[in-house]
Design a protein around this motif. Structure first.
Motif, PDB file in Angstrom:
ATOM      1  N   LEU A  80       0.862  -1.181   0.000  1.00  0.00           N
ATOM      2  CA  LEU A  80       0.000   0.000   0.000  1.00  0.00           C
ATOM      3  C   LEU A  80       0.901   1.235   0.000  1.00  0.00           C
ATOM      4  CD1 LEU A  80      -2.758  -1.227   2.464  1.00  0.00           C
ATOM      5  CD2 LEU A  80      -2.779  -1.234  -0.043  1.00  0.00           C
ATOM      6  N   ASP A  81       1.356   1.589  -1.198  1.00  0.00           N
ATOM      7  CA  ASP A  81       2.418   2.587  -1.345  1.00  0.00           C
ATOM      8  C   ASP A  81       1.925   3.945  -1.834  1.00  0.00           C
ATOM      9  OD1 ASP A  81       1.755   2.031  -3.934  1.00  0.00           O
ATOM     10  OD2 ASP A  81       3.761   1.433  -4.565  1.00  0.00           O
ATOM     11  N   LYS A  82       0.619   4.175  -1.758  1.00  0.00           N
ATOM     12  CA  LYS A  82       0.010   5.443  -2.183  1.00  0.00           C
ATOM     13  C   LYS A  82       0.254   5.718  -3.664  1.00  0.00           C
ATOM     14  CE  LYS A  82       0.075   7.229   2.420  1.00  0.00           C
ATOM     15  NZ  LYS A  82       0.320   8.257   3.352  1.00  0.00           N
ATOM     16  N   GLY A  83       0.359   4.651  -4.431  1.00  0.00           N
ATOM     17  CA  GLY A  83       0.546   4.790  -5.870  1.00  0.00           C
ATOM     18  C   GLY A  83       1.973   5.051  -6.297  1.00  0.00           C
ATOM     19  N   THR A  84       2.933   4.843  -5.403  1.00  0.00           N
ATOM     20  CA  THR A  84       4.330   5.149  -5.718  1.00  0.00           C
ATOM     21  C   THR A  84       4.824   4.412  -6.956  1.00  0.00           C
ATOM     22  OG1 THR A  84       4.898   5.710  -3.436  1.00  0.00           O
ATOM     23  CG2 THR A  84       6.710   5.027  -4.858  1.00  0.00           C
TER      24      THR A  84
END
Length: 124
Positions: A80-84
């Motif tokens: 769950l990388d905030k869209g990285t």
């Protein structure tokens, strides 16, 4: 574009409009290999220093170019990388100007690209 964004010096700090890091990640890219049909590299996140592998596969398609791109973290728990991972790729496409060329299209979604719909590539 990868070579233009190598190193640490382009990583932004905090500002009144971005009081908490990260405040952009157009830095810390590294080209590891390239050929006519494949570009590979890494992107290191400025704050946590996670390393993500990136690749762009290129092929001719009806007189144009079709690109399949992938970014994945070398760290197994960075899910769950905030869209990285999406932003690793999109920032390069935008920075190079390719996304504003005639005929550019993109096809992705949350199921393919974790947290695509909630991404913020100005920060991540």
């Amino acid at each position: 574009q990868i070579q233009a964004w190598q190193g640490d010096s382009l990583c932004p700090g905090t500002s009144p409009s971005c009081p908490d890091l990260p405040c952009g990640q157009n830095c810390l890219y590294d080209l590891t290999s390239n050929s006519n049909s494949l570009i590979k590299g890494t992107h290191t996140t400025p704050v946590a220093r996670y390393v993500d592998d990136i690749s762009f596969k290129l092929r001719e398609n009806n007189g144009g170019c079709q690109v399949s791109a992938k970014s994945s973290s070398q760290t197994w728990y960075a899910v769950l990388d905030k869209g990285t991972n999406y932003c690793n790729l999109r920032n390069l496409i935008d920075g190079s100007g390719l996304s504003s060329t005639v005929g550019f299209t993109e096809s992705t979604r949350d199921k393919v690209c974790t947290q695509y719909s909630s991404r913020d590539c100005t920060r991540f």
